[in-house]
Design a protein around this motif. Structure first.
Motif, PDB file in Angstrom:
ATOM      1  N   GLU A 299     -23.923   9.655  30.635  1.00 30.46           N
ATOM      2  CA  GLU A 299     -22.998  10.750  30.333  1.00 30.46           C
ATOM      3  C   GLU A 299     -22.800  11.714  31.496  1.00 30.46           C
ATOM      4  O   GLU A 299     -22.776  12.930  31.294  1.00 30.46           O
ATOM      5  CB  GLU A 299     -23.523  11.496  29.103  1.00 30.46           C
ATOM      6  CG  GLU A 299     -24.864  12.245  29.289  1.00 30.46           C
ATOM      7  CD  GLU A 299     -26.109  11.412  28.985  1.00 30.46           C
ATOM      8  OE1 GLU A 299     -26.037  10.173  29.068  1.00 30.46           O
ATOM      9  OE2 GLU A 299     -27.152  12.024  28.666  1.00 30.46           O
ATOM     10  N   HIS A 323     -19.994   7.744  22.259  1.00 34.92           N
ATOM     11  CA  HIS A 323     -21.355   8.228  22.471  1.00 34.92           C
ATOM     12  C   HIS A 323     -21.441   9.085  23.748  1.00 34.92           C
ATOM     13  O   HIS A 323     -21.911  10.224  23.708  1.00 34.92           O
ATOM     14  CB  HIS A 323     -22.317   7.036  22.551  1.00 34.92           C
ATOM     15  CG  HIS A 323     -23.734   7.414  22.816  1.00 34.92           C
ATOM     16  ND1 HIS A 323     -24.678   7.523  21.819  1.00 34.92           N
ATOM     17  CD2 HIS A 323     -24.384   7.718  23.964  1.00 34.92           C
ATOM     18  CE1 HIS A 323     -25.837   7.879  22.340  1.00 34.92           C
ATOM     19  NE2 HIS A 323     -25.683   8.004  23.649  1.00 34.92           N
ATOM     20  N   GLU A 324     -20.978   8.526  24.848  1.00 29.81           N
ATOM     21  CA  GLU A 324     -21.097   9.275  26.115  1.00 29.81           C
ATOM     22  C   GLU A 324     -20.263  10.547  26.080  1.00 29.81           C
ATOM     23  O   GLU A 324     -20.669  11.584  26.602  1.00 29.81           O
ATOM     24  CB  GLU A 324     -20.717   8.391  27.316  1.00 29.81           C
ATOM     25  CG  GLU A 324     -21.512   7.080  27.432  1.00 29.81           C
ATOM     26  CD  GLU A 324     -23.022   7.226  27.278  1.00 29.81           C
ATOM     27  OE1 GLU A 324     -23.566   8.305  27.590  1.00 29.81           O
ATOM     28  OE2 GLU A 324     -23.672   6.263  26.826  1.00 29.81           O
ATOM     29  N   HIS A 327     -22.020  13.383  24.316  1.00 28.19           N
ATOM     30  CA  HIS A 327     -22.997  14.100  25.148  1.00 28.19           C
ATOM     31  C   HIS A 327     -22.382  15.329  25.830  1.00 28.19           C
ATOM     32  O   HIS A 327     -23.115  16.189  26.325  1.00 28.19           O
ATOM     33  CB  HIS A 327     -23.561  13.176  26.230  1.00 28.19           C
ATOM     34  CG  HIS A 327     -24.722  12.333  25.792  1.00 28.19           C
ATOM     35  ND1 HIS A 327     -25.889  12.873  25.296  1.00 28.19           N
ATOM     36  CD2 HIS A 327     -24.916  10.988  25.824  1.00 28.19           C
ATOM     37  CE1 HIS A 327     -26.751  11.885  25.035  1.00 28.19           C
ATOM     38  NE2 HIS A 327     -26.175  10.734  25.335  1.00 28.19           N
ATOM     39  N   GLU A 346     -30.265  12.661  22.269  1.00 29.35           N
ATOM     40  CA  GLU A 346     -29.750  11.365  21.805  1.00 29.35           C
ATOM     41  C   GLU A 346     -29.501  11.302  20.299  1.00 29.35           C
ATOM     42  O   GLU A 346     -28.538  10.691  19.860  1.00 29.35           O
ATOM     43  CB  GLU A 346     -30.671  10.230  22.248  1.00 29.35           C
ATOM     44  CG  GLU A 346     -30.773  10.080  23.773  1.00 29.35           C
ATOM     45  CD  GLU A 346     -29.446   9.782  24.473  1.00 29.35           C
ATOM     46  OE1 GLU A 346     -28.483   9.371  23.791  1.00 29.35           O
ATOM     47  OE2 GLU A 346     -29.377   9.979  25.694  1.00 29.35           O
ATOM     48  N   THR A 349     -26.414  13.007  19.596  1.00 27.14           N
ATOM     49  CA  THR A 349     -25.283  12.269  20.174  1.00 27.14           C
ATOM     50  C   THR A 349     -24.901  11.068  19.317  1.00 27.14           C
ATOM     51  O   THR A 349     -23.714  10.800  19.105  1.00 27.14           O
ATOM     52  CB  THR A 349     -25.620  11.848  21.617  1.00 27.14           C
ATOM     53  OG1 THR A 349     -25.779  13.041  22.390  1.00 27.14           O
ATOM     54  CG2 THR A 349     -24.517  11.004  22.221  1.00 27.14           C
ATOM     55  N   TYR A 413     -32.923   8.024  19.088  1.00 23.99           N
ATOM     56  CA  TYR A 413     -31.498   7.796  18.827  1.00 23.99           C
ATOM     57  C   TYR A 413     -31.188   7.767  17.331  1.00 23.99           C
ATOM     58  O   TYR A 413     -30.381   8.530  16.830  1.00 23.99           O
ATOM     59  CB  TYR A 413     -31.064   6.456  19.447  1.00 23.99           C
ATOM     60  CG  TYR A 413     -30.893   6.496  20.948  1.00 23.99           C
ATOM     61  CD1 TYR A 413     -32.002   6.427  21.787  1.00 23.99           C
ATOM     62  CD2 TYR A 413     -29.644   6.579  21.526  1.00 23.99           C
ATOM     63  CE1 TYR A 413     -31.855   6.454  23.164  1.00 23.99           C
ATOM     64  CE2 TYR A 413     -29.487   6.600  22.910  1.00 23.99           C
ATOM     65  CZ  TYR A 413     -30.593   6.534  23.725  1.00 23.99           C
ATOM     66  OH  TYR A 413     -30.442   6.565  25.082  1.00 23.99           O
TER      67      TYR A 413
HETATM   68 ZN    ZN Z   1     -27.002   8.803  24.974  1.00 25.27          ZN
END
Ligand code: ZN
Ligand code: BES
Length: 633
Positions: A299, A323-324, A327, A346, A349, A413
């Protein structure tokens, strides 16, 4: 062994007071304002003395030398000496320091390089005066720098020009920039980078969109970021716009595929903004790197670094971009104070990623994505608990003396995400969404510890709404608490039914399914649920019908190779070898090498393949695979 000197005070006052306090400045963590209650946090992975003296801006002057595989030049740190101390400590690892000067004085000053630790490197201690404003470190990176991957032309898509990229998270920035390498502090940065002609340089900063004929590039990053987000890539790059503030960089021959795949990126930014407030970073661009990139994505602010293995040709793997992008709020705007708090980056995210996917493609699709991840969590949670590593199933970790990479499990995560989903279910979205939005607003451009989040949660969500919640069990306890919401998918239930038929049928046609009937995620689920009794002959039957092993979709191929190894379906070895040689993404490599290494013949094959593949891997991946195979260089 791990000497700790990176101690910082974080103002909790800010966190406590303010649901409404909106500051748009890029606040530094200011020790001096910490009056009311104060959390003392240490970063066990940095030698820096940031509570005494810290860098607020760094400027890089670097020449990219592909022949010698070094970055050479200097870094200028602008410092604030809050306690008037006589030395500043930086982190460095495998960097060759040539000299250190102060302010405009060209005479070198004394510096000391402490004992070297393989993971953390060494403290670089520089003598300063109370009035010193700038510390200039003249240095060269080492060709073996663990952050940098130098690719020869053969390892690129175009095969004509070399390529370089960096990976900073978690403790690798110090292997190309001597700096105070801790997420406790934020810096702005600028850079003058010189590359060979014909190449373009891009960074996690304001970027060029065209090559400079002299190979001279200037960068500014006006928003303050933690050092692990400083990033650079140099190659034969071209740029295409995706939307008003989104675009993609990649080698020219990859461009059409990228533009097709990323058609919805601008909409993703809009969806995230609707949920969590303004996108604070100006542009959102993506660079699609060569296949050796060790992660799916990274990210880096303003410029996500991504693997080309998400280019499936059908846009089915774009949740990685969601996802990125997510962030940009969780991680880049509000940052884990230490790597023990990694789940704050995470877990949040993955939660936001799923919300973005739901907004764009509907709940049914979002649930399938989460269900895939939930299966991985259940497996890893079981493995960790049954191998005596139950402590690693806590959200809050204790990584002192360990590689922060070891915290990169599905616990941070997916358990992190499920914690938030369960809270969401308890409070209702109408309360939970504004709560999260205010969490980002309140802590923007600040580091946050797990304890600060818990405090904020209690004050702003649980207590005002009289919600009883087992927060401590989730954060400091083992495994997955009983009140965890259930992830269900009707579509997956139907897929499971088909998979169960595999043992009893004699032709794949009996499944009455065409390759195009199901999404990538349904096929992944199908492959994972092929019954244990199905043998290599059944695998061949399926492969002949669906061509999983050569289908070009990296997620499906990786799933397929894994169970092919388990079932001794060795007709797949050729395509699997090609995959392992070309792709450097650790998430795919690690399970395959681990599975191969379980048998004697498998281990022989793994080593044979690895001998050819290893030169293509970034140090992040080769470090992991070296260990699995007991590989000595
Ligand atoms: Zn990540
Ligand atoms: N920030 C991580 C990658 C990372 C974590 C690098 C820790 C170094 C240390 C990135 O956002 C990430 O999570 N990437 C995932 C993608 C995903 C879960 C969709 C990956 O690379 O697989």
């Amino acid at each position: 062994m791990y000497k700790i000197s990176g101690i910082s005070l974080i103002s909790l006052a800010l966190a406590l007071n303010s649901c409404g306090g909106t500051s748009t400045e890029n606040n530094q963590t200011t020790d001096s304002t910490a009056t009311d209650s104060v959390i003392v946090t240490e970063d066990a992975h940095s030698y820096s003395n940031v509570s005494d003296v810290y860098s607020t801006h760094l400027h890089l002057n670097l020449n990219v030398d592909f022949d010698r595989k070094v970055l050479a030049g200097n870094v200028i740190h602008e410092i604030v000496n809050v306690n008037g101390v006589s030395e500043i400590i930086f982190d460095m690892n495998d960097v060759n320091i040539l000299k250190v000067t102060l302010d405009e004085d060209t005479a070198g000053v004394q510096f000391k390089i402490g004992e070297d630790d393989e993971l953390l490197g060494s403290p670089l201690t520089v003598q300063i005066k109370p009035e010193t404003k700038k510390v200039v470190i003249w240095y060269e990176s080492d060709p073996s720098s663990n952050s940098l991957q130098w690719l020869n032309p053969q390892q690129t898509a175009g095969k004509k020009l070399p390529y370089l990229y960096t990976q900073g998270q978690a403790v690798l920035t110090r292997t190309w920039i001597p700096c105070q390498d801790t997420p406790l502090k934020r810096i702005t940065y600028s850079a003058d980078i010189t590359t060979p002609k014909n190449l373009m340089a891009v960074m996690s900063a304001n970027n060029p969109q065209e090559k400079n004929p002299e190979g001279k590039y200037h960068f500014d990053m006006p928003q303050a970021i933690p050092t692990y987000l400083i990033a650079l890539a140099v190659g034969d790059l071209s740029f295409s716009e995706l939307g008003a503030r989104t675009g993609v960089y990649t080698e020219p021959s990859m461009m059409d595929k990228c533009v097709y795949e990323f058609a919805d990126v601008e909409k993703m930014v809009e969806a995230a903004e609707e949920l969590y407030g303004e996108y604070k970073w100006g542009r959102y661009d993506i660079i699609v790197l060569p296949p050796s990139f060790p992660f799916g994505g990274m990210e880096n602010p303003k410029l996500t670094f991504a693997t080309p293995t998400i280019l499936s040709g059908d846009r089915s793997l774009v949740s990685l971009i969601a996802h990125e992008l997510a962030h940009s709020w969780s991680g880049n705007l509000v940052t884990n104070a230490t790597w023990d708090d990694f789940w704050l980056n995470e877990g949040f995210t993955v939660y936001i990623e799923n919300r973005i996917m739901e907004k764009l493609y509907g709940k049914e699709h979002a649930d399938m994505l989460l269900s895939i991840e939930n299966q991985e969590l259940e497996d890893e949670n079981h493995d960790l608990s049954s191998s005596g590593n139950g402590e690693d199933t806590h959200l809050k970790l204790d990584l002192d003396g360990r590689d922060p990479d070891e915290g990169m499990t599905t616990i941070a995560y997916v358990k992190g995400c499920l914690f938030l989903k369960t809270l969401e279910a308890a409070a209702g979205r109408e309360k939970f969404d504004p709560f999260l939005k205010s969490y980002f607003e309140t802590h923007q451009f600040q580091p946050v510890t797990t304890e600060m989040f818990v405090e904020f949660l209690n004050t702003n969500l649980l207590e005002p709404n009289k919600i009883e919640f087992n927060t401590d069990e989730w954060i400091y306890g083992e495994g997955i608490p009983d009140n965890c919401i259930k992830i269900e998918s009707d579509r997956f239930d139907k897929v499971s039914e088909k998979a169960a038929l595999v043992t009893s049928i004699t032709s794949a046609k009996e499944l009455e399914i065409k390759r195009t009937d199901w999404s990538t995620q349904e096929w992944m689920h199908f492959i994972r649920h092929i019954p244990a009794e199905a043998d290599a002959a059944k695998m061949e039957m399926l492969d002949n019908e669906f061509q999983f092993g050569t289908c070009g979709n990296s997620e499906i191929m990786a799933e397929w190779y894994l169970i092919s190894i388990q079932k001794g379906y060795d007709k797949i070895n050729g395509p699997m070898e090609d995959f392992l040689i070309n792709v450097g993404r650790r998430k795919f490599l690690q399970p395959l090498y681990e599975e191969l290494a379980k048998t004697e013949d498998g281990l022989v094959l793994a080593k044979k393949i690895y001998a050819k593949a290893r030169p293509n891997y970034h140090s992040v991946s080769s470090g992991t695979i070296d260990e699995i195979l007991g590989w000595q260089e």
